[in-house]
Every structure is written in C-alpha cells, then in structure tokens.
Design an enzyme around this catalytic site. Structure first.
Site, PDB file in Angstrom:
ATOM      1  N   LYS A  83       0.856  -1.197   0.000  1.00 48.74           N
ATOM      2  CA  LYS A  83       0.000   0.000   0.000  1.00 48.74           C
ATOM      3  C   LYS A  83       0.884   1.237   0.000  1.00 48.74           C
ATOM      4  O   LYS A  83       1.775   1.375   0.869  1.00 48.74           O
ATOM      5  CB  LYS A  83      -0.856  -0.020   1.266  1.00 48.74           C
ATOM      6  CG  LYS A  83      -2.268   0.520   1.085  1.00 48.74           C
ATOM      7  CD  LYS A  83      -2.824   0.750   2.459  1.00 48.74           C
ATOM      8  CE  LYS A  83      -4.219   0.274   2.619  1.00 48.74           C
ATOM      9  NZ  LYS A  83      -4.809   0.764   3.866  1.00 48.74           N
TER      10      LYS A  83
HETATM   11  O1  G3P Z   1      -9.482   1.759   5.076  1.00 47.33           O
HETATM   12  C1  G3P Z   1      -9.104   3.011   5.560  1.00 47.33           C
HETATM   13  C2  G3P Z   1      -9.563   3.157   6.952  1.00 47.33           C
HETATM   14  O2  G3P Z   1      -8.762   2.433   7.835  1.00 47.33           O
HETATM   15  C3  G3P Z   1      -9.769   4.544   7.399  1.00 47.33           C
HETATM   16  O3  G3P Z   1     -10.951   4.526   8.086  1.00 47.33           O
HETATM   17  O4  G3P Z   1     -12.678   5.327   9.601  1.00 47.33           O
HETATM   18  O5  G3P Z   1     -10.245   5.970   9.969  1.00 47.33           O
HETATM   19  O6  G3P Z   1     -11.550   6.934   8.081  1.00 47.33           O
HETATM   20  P1  G3P Z   1     -11.382   5.760   8.989  1.00 47.33           P
END
Ligand code: G3P
Length: 219
Positions: A83
């Site tokens: 990634k």
């Molecule tokens: O897949 C990306 C994720 O880990 C981010 O999620 O909820 O932190 O925006 P969030």
C-alpha cells in the site's frame, strides 16, 4: 463485491475468516499501531489466515524508501499487496512495483482524477476514503461513482476498493455504485447479516415445527 476486513487484529480476522466470506484484509500504520506488535509478524499471521490480498502500508514517504519497504513487505507472503500513498513518489513507486509484478494498493484517494492517475500508474487497487470525504461535508459515495465511470470509460482494470466505510449503508451504497471491494471494520461486517425479520421469521418457523412435532431424520 469482495469483502475485506479493515483491521490488523489477528484474532478477529481468524474469527471472521471462518465464515468463508472474507476475501482479504487491509491494514495501515494506525491499525498496526493499535496491535502494539511488530508489523511484519502481524502481517505474516494475517497472510496465513486469509489467502486473498492483504494490504501492508509503507511508512516511507520518498520513492527509494517506499521501494525498499515495499519489496521487504512483499517477501512476507505471496498475498501481500503493497500500500502506497497517493503522492507523486507513491505513484512512481506504484508503477515500478507493479512493473515488477507486485500488487499495489494506492491509498488516501479523495478525488476522481487522483484515482485516474493511480490507474495509469498500474495500481491493482485504488482506495477512495468514503467516510473521510463525508466528514468534510462532501459526497464519499459520489467519489466512488465518479471513479467507476472514469474506469469504465477507459477500461482501466484497477479495482475500486471502497475504504473508510463506517456503516452498513456505506456497504450497500458502495456495492450499488460498483465498487469491486469494500473494506470495513469487523463491527460493520458483523452487522451486515442482521435483519429483525430474519430473526422473527426463524423463531416462528422453529416454534411451528415444535408445536406440530415436525422433524427431519438425519440417520
Ligand atoms: O481503510 C481506511 C480506513 O482504515 C480509514 O478509516 O474510519 O479511519 O476513516 P477511517
């Protein structure tokens, strides 16, 4: 739509992978930090549990560093996807790593043209962050729809991996918008199956069968 779990918690991944419905896993530095364990050890364990793509995010922000880290994590297991962030260096690394036959997930995508660049750089996956786009008052699902349209216009093979999913509705809408993959926390995955009418209907079937002494012989 493929379902990926967005977590680095090996115990959780093991539990939900047993359903046979988990196609892959995504991790990032924040999720790795939550485990308090060595990132490489965690990735190795996850790759042994889930045969599909397991995203491992580089920590370097320069091209050379990303190449070194990307190649190092790719040696952990065959199903590692490297990634990289959506920056110029990240896209350069994406091109070089995918030319070497490695899978690359370009993360932190917040606009359709960023996604177009990632596809041109040979990304295996592009990760639009739905929830974080919504957080700033924009339309996260609109981003997924726009990327779908651009990729279909030009036949880009890069898979749209809807990320930053925060609700069951996000999953439903991402599937309707044509996302190839949805990555979600385990709390959301668990909720996907719930419907009160399923529970009510099952309880009624079992009660009726019991009342009338309906049975199924198994031997
Ligand atoms: O897949 C990306 C994720 O880990 C981010 O999620 O909820 O932190 O925006 P969030």
């Amino acid at each position: 739509m493929k379902i990926f779990l967005d977590t680095a918690d090996v115990a959780e991944i093991r539990e939900y992978a047993a359903t046979g419905l988990v196609d892959g896993v995504t991790t990032n530095p924040s999720l790795a930090a939550k485990t308090g364990r060595d990132y490489a050890d965690v990735l190795k364990e996850i790759c042994a549990v889930v045969p599909g793509s397991v995203s491992a995010e580089v920590l370097a922000t320069d091209f050379d560093g990303m190449m070194k880290e990307g190649k190092a994590v790719s040696k952990i297991a065959k199903n590692i996807t490297i990634k990289v962030p959506l920056t110029w260096d990240g896209l350069k690394a994406c091109r070089a790593l995918s030319n070497d036959g490695l899978m690359v997930n370009v993360t932190l995508c917040f606009s359709p043209v960023q996604a177009m660049l990632a596809a041109k750089a040979g990304a295996t996956f592009i990760s639009p962050f739905i929830g974080r786009v919504d957080d700033v008052g924009e339309d996260g699902m609109g981003l997924v729809r726009d990327i779908r349209a651009i990729y279909d216009n030009y036949g880009f093979k890069t898979e749209i991996l809807a990320a930053s999913i925060r609700s069951v509705s996000h999953v439903r809408e991402a599937a309707l918008a044509g996302a190839d993959v949805g990555t979600m926390p385990t709390e959301i995955f668990k909720k996907l199956i719930s419907h009160p009418l399923t529970d009510k209907g099952l309880a009624a079937f079992i009660a009726d069968a019991k009342k009338a002494n309906v049975t199924i012989k198994t031997s």
